[in-house]
Structures are given as C-alpha cells and as structure tokens.
Design a protein around this motif. Structure first.
Motif, short mmCIF file in Angstrom:
data_model
loop_
_atom_site.label_atom_id
_atom_site.label_comp_id
_atom_site.label_asym_id
_atom_site.label_seq_id
_atom_site.Cartn_x
_atom_site.Cartn_y
_atom_site.Cartn_z
N ARG A 21 8.02 30.45 54.99
CA ARG A 21 7.36 29.52 55.15
C ARG A 21 6.47 29.13 53.66
NH1 ARG A 21 5.48 32.63 59.41
NH2 ARG A 21 5.17 31.61 61.71
N ASP A 22 7.15 29.99 52.85
CA ASP A 22 7.37 29.60 50.93
C ASP A 22 8.73 29.23 50.62
OD1 ASP A 22 7.28 31.20 48.43
OD2 ASP A 22 5.59 30.13 48.74
N GLY A 23 8.73 28.09 50.26
CA GLY A 23 10.12 27.98 49.42
C GLY A 23 10.05 28.35 48.89
N ARG A 24 9.94 29.02 47.85
CA ARG A 24 10.81 30.07 46.86
C ARG A 24 10.97 31.38 47.94
NH1 ARG A 24 9.85 28.03 41.81
NH2 ARG A 24 9.96 30.61 40.91
N VAL A 25 9.93 31.66 48.16
CA VAL A 25 10.68 33.44 48.58
C VAL A 25 12.16 32.39 49.96
CG1 VAL A 25 10.40 35.27 50.80
CG2 VAL A 25 9.01 33.95 49.42
N ALA A 26 11.59 30.71 50.51
CA ALA A 26 13.68 31.02 51.14
C ALA A 26 14.59 30.89 50.23
CB ALA A 26 12.99 29.21 52.08
N ILE A 27 14.11 30.52 49.22
CA ILE A 27 15.67 30.13 47.56
C ILE A 27 15.62 31.92 47.57
CG2 ILE A 27 15.50 29.28 45.78
CD1 ILE A 27 13.71 26.68 46.52
N GLY A 28 15.09 32.45 47.53
CA GLY A 28 15.22 33.84 46.95
C GLY A 28 16.08 34.28 48.42
N HIS A 29 15.96 34.46 49.77
CA HIS A 29 16.64 34.62 50.35
C HIS A 29 17.92 34.00 50.14
CE1 HIS A 29 13.79 37.19 52.56
NE2 HIS A 29 13.49 36.39 52.29
N ILE A 30 18.10 32.71 49.67
CA ILE A 30 19.50 31.89 50.18
C ILE A 30 20.17 32.33 49.58
CG2 ILE A 30 20.54 29.51 49.43
CD1 ILE A 30 17.83 29.14 50.51
N LEU A 31 19.78 32.50 47.73
CA LEU A 31 20.21 33.45 46.83
C LEU A 31 21.25 35.04 47.34
CD1 LEU A 31 17.96 32.44 43.80
CD2 LEU A 31 20.49 31.64 44.58
N GLU A 32 20.48 35.55 48.18
CA GLU A 32 20.83 36.86 48.04
C GLU A 32 22.27 36.68 49.43
OE1 GLU A 32 17.49 38.70 49.75
OE2 GLU A 32 16.47 38.79 48.45
N ASP A 33 21.63 35.95 50.12
CA ASP A 33 22.83 35.48 51.68
C ASP A 33 23.80 34.76 51.06
OD1 ASP A 33 20.99 36.27 52.93
OD2 ASP A 33 20.77 34.52 54.33
N PHE A 34 24.04 34.04 49.54
CA PHE A 34 25.16 33.82 49.07
C PHE A 34 25.67 34.92 48.38
CE2 PHE A 34 23.73 28.58 49.00
CZ PHE A 34 25.25 28.55 49.68
N GLN A 35 25.58 35.56 47.45
CA GLN A 35 25.48 36.66 47.00
C GLN A 35 26.44 37.83 47.98
OE1 GLN A 35 22.80 39.53 45.05
NE2 GLN A 35 24.54 39.64 43.14
N ALA A 36 25.87 37.53 49.49
CA ALA A 36 26.83 38.38 49.39
C ALA A 36 27.98 37.74 50.30
CB ALA A 36 26.34 38.87 51.51
N LEU A 37 27.92 35.92 50.72
CA LEU A 37 28.90 35.96 51.45
C LEU A 37 30.20 36.17 50.02
CD1 LEU A 37 27.59 32.80 52.34
CD2 LEU A 37 28.64 34.71 54.17
N ILE A 38 29.73 35.23 48.91
CA ILE A 38 30.49 34.96 47.92
C ILE A 38 31.26 36.58 47.64
CG2 ILE A 38 30.74 34.77 45.29
CD1 ILE A 38 28.15 33.04 45.37
N LYS A 66 28.63 27.21 42.55
CA LYS A 66 27.34 26.07 41.91
C LYS A 66 26.45 25.83 42.73
CE LYS A 66 27.46 20.42 41.55
NZ LYS A 66 28.27 20.03 42.12
N ALA A 67 26.54 26.20 44.10
CA ALA A 67 25.20 26.13 44.97
C ALA A 67 23.69 27.11 43.88
CB ALA A 67 24.99 26.65 46.01
N VAL A 68 24.59 28.50 43.74
CA VAL A 68 24.01 29.27 43.93
C VAL A 68 23.14 29.49 42.02
CG1 VAL A 68 24.03 31.28 41.96
CG2 VAL A 68 24.73 31.43 44.06
N TRP A 69 24.06 28.32 41.65
CA TRP A 69 23.69 27.80 40.19
C TRP A 69 22.57 26.70 39.74
CZ3 TRP A 69 25.19 22.20 38.81
CH2 TRP A 69 24.91 22.12 37.41
N MET A 70 22.84 25.75 41.30
CA MET A 70 21.73 25.20 41.45
C MET A 70 20.52 25.46 41.92
SD MET A 70 23.95 21.55 42.99
CE MET A 70 23.19 20.52 42.15
N TYR A 71 20.37 26.28 43.03
CA TYR A 71 19.19 26.95 43.54
C TYR A 71 18.12 27.86 42.79
CZ TYR A 71 19.93 25.66 48.39
OH TYR A 71 20.45 24.76 49.78
#
Length: 157
Positions: free
Chosen positions: A98-115, A146-151
């Motif tokens: 529910r916390d935005g900062r936690v969600a963005i942390g997960h998004i960054l981890e997932d982008f790292q895996a995908l990249i 670019k998305a990683v940089w922005m997040y």
C-alpha cells in the motif's frame, strides 16, 4: 542446417523462444504486481502514483502481447497459464503493498530482473542473426533504463 519459416536456424529459434517464454512469465508477474500497486496504493501521493502505476501496467500489457507474438513468429507456442508463469518466473508476487515508496522499490527490482533477461536475449538474438527479437529487446532495454532513472529520481536517489 535447418531453418524455420523466417529463415532462422531452428535450434537458435528454439533457444530464443524458450528465453522469451521465461521473459513472458516474468512480464506477467510484473504486470499483476503493477495492477495490485495501482489498486491498493494509499497515502499522500495516491493520485500521482495511481496514474503512474496504470501507465506502467498498460505498457506491460502491450509488451506481454508483443513477446507472445514474437514467440509465435519464431514458430513456437507462448506459455499461457498462471501456473506456468509462477513456476518459471524469477519475479515474485508482491501482495498487500500500500505504500508508494515500497511499491516503487519493488518496481525497480522487477525492472532490474527484466533488463538482465532482455540483455541476455539481445545477445542470443544477435548471435542468431534474429534482428526482430534483437530490436524488440533493444527497445525494451532503452525504455526501461529511462524508467529506472525516473523512478529512482522520484525516490530521491
């Protein structure tokens, strides 16, 4: 040497399809995570993040379709069940975020895996002279870097 309908070595096309199915599974898990973040986000940045997460999952849905269609183009079948996705994916389900900062942390981890997966597929596609897969992976990497940089900038990093 045996080639498929688009002139690629059949063994190379099979390796690429296997890697793309792995990528597809990871995209599906990332997509569901992003939907959950969109639905469940709370707090002061709700309006901003709710919209941003919708943009993210909409983009992921497009990429899911493109990856599945690329697998078909290579002459193979994309996996299409959540049981297969969960078994294959390295990205894990994130629930009750529910916390935005936690969600963005997960998004960054997932982008790292995908990249990382996409860089490996880019190398494999280049070796196989598969310009279609290489171009797709190259486009995804550029966009996601670019998305990683922005997040990260949003988090103040």
């Amino acid at each position: 040497m045996s080639t498929n309908a688009i002139g690629l070595n059949t063994a190379s096309a099979e390796r690429l399809a296997k890697g793309l199915n792995d990528l597809l599974a990871n995209y599906q898990l990332f997509y569901m995570n992003a939907r959950g973040f969109h639905w469940n986000i709370k707090g002061a940045n709700f309006f901003e993040l709710h919209v941003k997460f919708e943009e993210l999952y909409t983009d992921l849905l497009t990429k899911i379709d493109e990856v599945a269609e690329r697998i078909q183009t290579l002459g193979h079948e994309p996996i299409h069940s959540y049981s297969e996705y969960i078994k294959l994916a390295s990205i894990e389900e994130k629930t009750k975020v529910r916390d935005g900062r936690v969600a963005i942390g997960h998004i960054l981890e997932d982008f790292q895996a995908l990249i990382g997966k996409q860089r490996s597929l880019l190398a494999l596609a280049s070796e196989a002279e598969d310009e279609g897969t290489a171009a797709l992976m190259s486009d995804y990497i550029r966009e996601q870097e670019k998305a990683v940089w922005m997040y990260r900038s949003y988090l103040g990093e």
